[in-house]
Design a protein around this motif. Sequence first.
Motif, PDB file in Angstrom:
ATOM      1  N   ALA A 167       0.834  -1.209  -0.196  1.00 19.88           N
ATOM      2  CA  ALA A 167       0.030  -0.122  -0.025  1.00 19.88           C
ATOM      3  C   ALA A 167       0.907   1.025  -0.064  1.00 19.88           C
ATOM      4  CB  ALA A 167      -0.881  -0.110   1.199  1.00 19.88           C
ATOM      5  N   ILE A 168       2.006   1.352   0.745  1.00 18.55           N
ATOM      6  CA  ILE A 168       2.898   2.433   0.752  1.00 18.55           C
ATOM      7  C   ILE A 168       3.413   2.740  -0.603  1.00 18.55           C
ATOM      8  CG2 ILE A 168       5.003   3.195   1.988  1.00 18.55           C
ATOM      9  CD1 ILE A 168       4.354   1.866   4.320  1.00 18.55           C
ATOM     10  N   GLU A 169       3.692   1.555  -1.460  1.00 16.01           N
ATOM     11  CA  GLU A 169       4.259   1.900  -2.548  1.00 16.01           C
ATOM     12  C   GLU A 169       3.103   2.094  -3.746  1.00 16.01           C
ATOM     13  OE1 GLU A 169       7.998  -1.201  -1.634  1.00 16.01           O
ATOM     14  OE2 GLU A 169       6.772  -1.787  -3.210  1.00 16.01           O
ATOM     15  N   GLY A 170       2.134   2.206  -3.481  1.00 14.78           N
ATOM     16  CA  GLY A 170       1.305   2.546  -4.373  1.00 14.78           C
ATOM     17  C   GLY A 170       0.445   1.468  -4.882  1.00 14.78           C
ATOM     18  N   GLY A 171       0.304   0.332  -4.621  1.00 18.10           N
ATOM     19  CA  GLY A 171      -0.468  -0.781  -5.210  1.00 18.10           C
ATOM     20  C   GLY A 171      -1.607  -1.219  -4.605  1.00 18.10           C
ATOM     21  N   ALA A 172      -1.770  -0.691  -3.418  1.00 17.60           N
ATOM     22  CA  ALA A 172      -2.870  -1.406  -2.606  1.00 17.60           C
ATOM     23  C   ALA A 172      -3.973  -0.372  -2.648  1.00 17.60           C
ATOM     24  CB  ALA A 172      -2.591  -1.887  -1.392  1.00 17.60           C
ATOM     25  N   GLU A 173      -3.978   0.684  -2.579  1.00  9.10           N
ATOM     26  CA  GLU A 173      -5.147   1.970  -2.437  1.00  9.10           C
ATOM     27  C   GLU A 173      -5.155   2.675  -3.692  1.00  9.10           C
ATOM     28  OE1 GLU A 173      -6.060   0.557   1.043  1.00  9.10           O
ATOM     29  OE2 GLU A 173      -7.024   2.413   0.389  1.00  9.10           O
ATOM     30  N   SER A 174      -4.786   2.329  -4.708  1.00 13.99           N
ATOM     31  CA  SER A 174      -5.133   3.127  -5.795  1.00 13.99           C
ATOM     32  C   SER A 174      -6.700   3.055  -6.331  1.00 13.99           C
ATOM     33  CB  SER A 174      -4.175   2.454  -7.189  1.00 13.99           C
ATOM     34  OG  SER A 174      -4.619   0.929  -7.345  1.00 13.99           O
ATOM     35  N   SER A 175      -7.296   1.948  -5.949  1.00 11.84           N
ATOM     36  CA  SER A 175      -8.940   2.175  -6.207  1.00 11.84           C
ATOM     37  C   SER A 175      -9.700   2.499  -5.243  1.00 11.84           C
ATOM     38  CB  SER A 175      -9.315   0.695  -6.764  1.00 11.84           C
ATOM     39  OG  SER A 175      -9.084  -0.132  -5.653  1.00 11.84           O
ATOM     40  N   ASP A 176      -9.269   3.233  -4.133  1.00  7.50           N
ATOM     41  CA  ASP A 176      -9.935   3.852  -3.024  1.00  7.50           C
ATOM     42  C   ASP A 176     -11.096   4.590  -3.778  1.00  7.50           C
ATOM     43  OD1 ASP A 176      -9.649   4.539   0.157  1.00  7.50           O
ATOM     44  OD2 ASP A 176     -11.006   5.518  -0.838  1.00  7.50           O
ATOM     45  N   ALA A 177     -12.532   4.472  -3.408  1.00  6.64           N
ATOM     46  CA  ALA A 177     -13.470   5.199  -4.003  1.00  6.64           C
ATOM     47  C   ALA A 177     -13.468   6.748  -3.699  1.00  6.64           C
ATOM     48  CB  ALA A 177     -14.684   4.658  -3.540  1.00  6.64           C
ATOM     49  N   VAL A 196       2.364  12.768  -2.578  1.00  4.96           N
ATOM     50  CA  VAL A 196       2.000  12.231  -1.893  1.00  4.96           C
ATOM     51  C   VAL A 196       2.800  11.446  -0.938  1.00  4.96           C
ATOM     52  CG1 VAL A 196      -0.004  10.342  -1.674  1.00  4.96           C
ATOM     53  CG2 VAL A 196      -0.036  11.726  -3.407  1.00  4.96           C
ATOM     54  N   THR A 197       2.792  11.275   0.200  1.00  2.98           N
ATOM     55  CA  THR A 197       3.604  10.653   1.014  1.00  2.98           C
ATOM     56  C   THR A 197       2.891   9.574   2.013  1.00  2.98           C
ATOM     57  OG1 THR A 197       3.586  12.154   2.789  1.00  2.98           O
ATOM     58  CG2 THR A 197       5.289  12.361   0.976  1.00  2.98           C
ATOM     59  N   PRO A 198       3.527   8.473   2.523  1.00  8.77           N
ATOM     60  CA  PRO A 198       2.803   7.483   3.358  1.00  8.77           C
ATOM     61  C   PRO A 198       2.590   8.146   4.800  1.00  8.77           C
ATOM     62  CG  PRO A 198       4.872   6.379   2.406  1.00  8.77           C
ATOM     63  CD  PRO A 198       4.919   7.755   2.091  1.00  8.77           C
ATOM     64  N   HIS A 199       1.731   7.703   5.390  1.00 14.85           N
ATOM     65  CA  HIS A 199       1.348   8.302   6.884  1.00 14.85           C
ATOM     66  C   HIS A 199       1.218   6.878   7.557  1.00 14.85           C
ATOM     67  CE1 HIS A 199      -3.071   7.948   7.285  1.00 14.85           C
ATOM     68  NE2 HIS A 199      -3.056   8.155   5.829  1.00 14.85           N
ATOM     69  N   GLY A 200       1.121   7.257   8.876  1.00 19.45           N
ATOM     70  CA  GLY A 200       0.838   5.937   9.917  1.00 19.45           C
ATOM     71  C   GLY A 200      -0.026   6.595  11.001  1.00 19.45           C
ATOM     72  N   ASP A 201      -0.447   7.872  11.049  1.00 24.50           N
ATOM     73  CA  ASP A 201      -1.136   8.350  12.015  1.00 24.50           C
ATOM     74  C   ASP A 201      -2.401   9.152  11.479  1.00 24.50           C
ATOM     75  OD1 ASP A 201      -1.987   9.628  14.385  1.00 24.50           O
ATOM     76  OD2 ASP A 201      -0.350  10.560  14.906  1.00 24.50           O
ATOM     77  N   ALA A 202      -3.436   8.738  11.950  1.00 29.15           N
ATOM     78  CA  ALA A 202      -4.808   9.302  11.102  1.00 29.15           C
ATOM     79  C   ALA A 202      -5.056  10.777  11.685  1.00 29.15           C
ATOM     80  CB  ALA A 202      -5.883   8.341  11.415  1.00 29.15           C
ATOM     81  N   ALA A 203      -4.475  11.030  12.998  1.00 26.05           N
ATOM     82  CA  ALA A 203      -4.759  12.080  13.529  1.00 26.05           C
ATOM     83  C   ALA A 203      -3.909  13.497  12.979  1.00 26.05           C
ATOM     84  CB  ALA A 203      -4.175  12.284  14.965  1.00 26.05           C
ATOM     85  N   THR A 204      -3.043  12.940  12.229  1.00 25.13           N
ATOM     86  CA  THR A 204      -1.942  14.142  11.428  1.00 25.13           C
ATOM     87  C   THR A 204      -2.135  13.773  10.100  1.00 25.13           C
ATOM     88  OG1 THR A 204      -0.237  12.557  11.650  1.00 25.13           O
ATOM     89  CG2 THR A 204      -0.233  13.987  13.360  1.00 25.13           C
ATOM     90  N   ALA A 205      -2.781  13.023   9.493  1.00 19.91           N
ATOM     91  CA  ALA A 205      -3.033  12.854   8.047  1.00 19.91           C
ATOM     92  C   ALA A 205      -3.881  13.978   7.271  1.00 19.91           C
ATOM     93  CB  ALA A 205      -3.692  11.449   7.674  1.00 19.91           C
ATOM     94  N   ALA A 206      -4.827  14.211   7.950  1.00 20.47           N
ATOM     95  CA  ALA A 206      -5.481  15.670   7.257  1.00 20.47           C
ATOM     96  C   ALA A 206      -4.717  16.935   7.216  1.00 20.47           C
ATOM     97  CB  ALA A 206      -6.971  15.816   7.844  1.00 20.47           C
ATOM     98  N   PRO A 207      -4.191  17.357   8.403  1.00 19.41           N
ATOM     99  CA  PRO A 207      -3.357  18.437   8.056  1.00 19.41           C
ATOM    100  C   PRO A 207      -1.952  18.348   7.154  1.00 19.41           C
ATOM    101  CG  PRO A 207      -3.746  18.074  10.352  1.00 19.41           C
ATOM    102  CD  PRO A 207      -4.367  16.896   9.800  1.00 19.41           C
TER     103      PRO A 207
END
Length: 657
Positions: free
Chosen positions: A102-112, A301-312
């Motif tokens: 997912a971090i490398e772009g293969g897993a979340e590419s079809s998120d609606a 686009v960069t990976p994140h691991g913390d949902a609390a800081t993802a939106a900012p």
Amino acid sequence: MNATTQENGWPGVRPEVVAEVVSGLSARLQKRLDGAAAKLAQRPLSREGDEWRVGVDEEALLVLHAPGGVIADPASVRCGCLLAPACVHRAAAVTLCPLAEAIEGGAESSDADAPRVDAPRAEGPETPSAPEPVLRPEPAALTPSELAAARHLHRAACALLAAGVSGAGAVSQAELLRAAHRARVAGLYRPAAAAVTVVTRVRAARSGAPDHRLVDLVSGLRELLGLTVALSAPVDAFGASGAPEPTPLGELRGSARQAYAEEGGLRLYGLFAEPVLTATHAGAVSWAVDAGGRLSTVAEVTPHGDAATAAPLAVGAGNRTVRLGDAALSHREFSRAGLAVQGATRSAGGRLGAGASVRAVRAAGADWTAEPVDGLWSEPPGAQVARALAAQELPYESRPAGSDLLFLDVTLLGAAPTAPGGAAQLLARVAGSDLVIALLPGHEHPDLAFRANLALLATAHGLRLRLIGRLERADRPQLRLLAIGTPPDGSDQPGPVRLALAADRAGRANLGLERLQAADLQAPAPRADHPVGPLLELPTTPSDGPPVHVLARRVAQAVTTGRSALAPSAATAAADRSLLRVAGLSTAAQLLDGLRAAAADHRRDVFGRVVPDDHDAFATAWLAAAVYTEALATALCSAAWAADGTATDRTRQPARV
């Protein structure tokens, strides 16, 4: 270096590492894996360089060696307990780590909910001097190793579907990842990526992640099972009379790398920018149009691991410099400016390459009312919807950039309780027709600007806008609003409110990155030759449509709670069947009966105990129902957007399918 708490949580892990570590556990420890992972998640985590450390207890220390933030080798997970390396702590740790696919772009590419984002995907050479790829003839059939890998992946997917989210623990997930790794090694890249997508979404569902959407998980499982069935089916099955045209094997296999073609010189005009926020990524993507009217994207686009800081992080990415040549402008600035690019490379999906040979300098932008941008709004709404729905049938990598975007001129009608449950939606009438559409936020996250901007626009009754939105497939016309601008004749048209943005915003606003203010919506002074008329009347709430939800609900229920959940009472089954048949949905009724029969069809031994099976018959029945539901939803969406203005009423009538 002193150890410090890692703000972004656990490092990434390769799927094959998860599969190998979990498979090394004994059957007794596999039963304890989910509980052990829950306990380990509560332990404090620290990082020192490329090593993540967590104390299992007072004596044992778990160390994860992750160069670059990714665990690529099972030996990189070390535990100090007496049972290591076959201990449950190592398996629990890799279960908690986000998948590196997912971090490398293969897993979340079809998120609606996410736009087209290929930035994290591994790229091939992009210099003009790079040799052309060698094209080899496509094999007429799968090799034995490919067929075995496809069937292994199919069995693992069937087992996960039968267990449902509630029963798909770490062991089931690891088995699907092991099958995905085998498929990738065999060259089946597309089904392997689909399997990793499913595991990522199952994890999000089990952890209660805020961005989890059941519809995305259903879609992922439908794609995965559809691919494995197509790959595993005998060749002569496609030649049967009346059978659909088979999908080319190359399309089913997919590709390992994103290919880029040389484009030479490109003159790009910024269109808009939007935030990117998924379960694993955060950033921004800019959209541009070239002189020929083709859309392209540049992402940060960069990976994140913390949902609390993802939106900012996503909002802040709008101020980062566009990674294209020597261009020194941010994504916000590019959405209102232009670029002159030399040595450009572009993927089939429209992503612009950022190779060392690419040169780009800032240039003038173009208004939405000027060519070549204005041409995007010349296509009729019905044709735009048909284009967007047709693109959904293509593999993600093959979809043209912006294929799901709609470009419309509208008049806002205000908020009305049209959503299920009476929730308010912002309604708008498409210019030149009687078509009324509902405008939804581009992303539901409360920390993004979409929802606040939509609430302000709901007060601007009668405002005329030129907008860009993403099609939301539904039986009522719905659009996720991304950007707005001044219509071609907005300055001369009388109305209760008009858009009055500052001069430096070029008459447009990126609704996910910028917050509108009350001052941006002005009420012009009445003129004698153009008096302001009364507010437009809101349309009444339409009646309910055909009960397609009856089958769709059971399809989703199977994914949530597994095969055992589809065993309602005879009265419930009869009521569902009657409701569908009265509405003319006889095929849906047959598919629902078949799904329930397959779910209840358990073989038993002489003692009456259920004999485990491969769940293939159940998965086949579920896939048929899911594909039918998908096709029916597409047909209803197309009908709802019919340009004659009567589609809204027509889609409420019983459909004959």
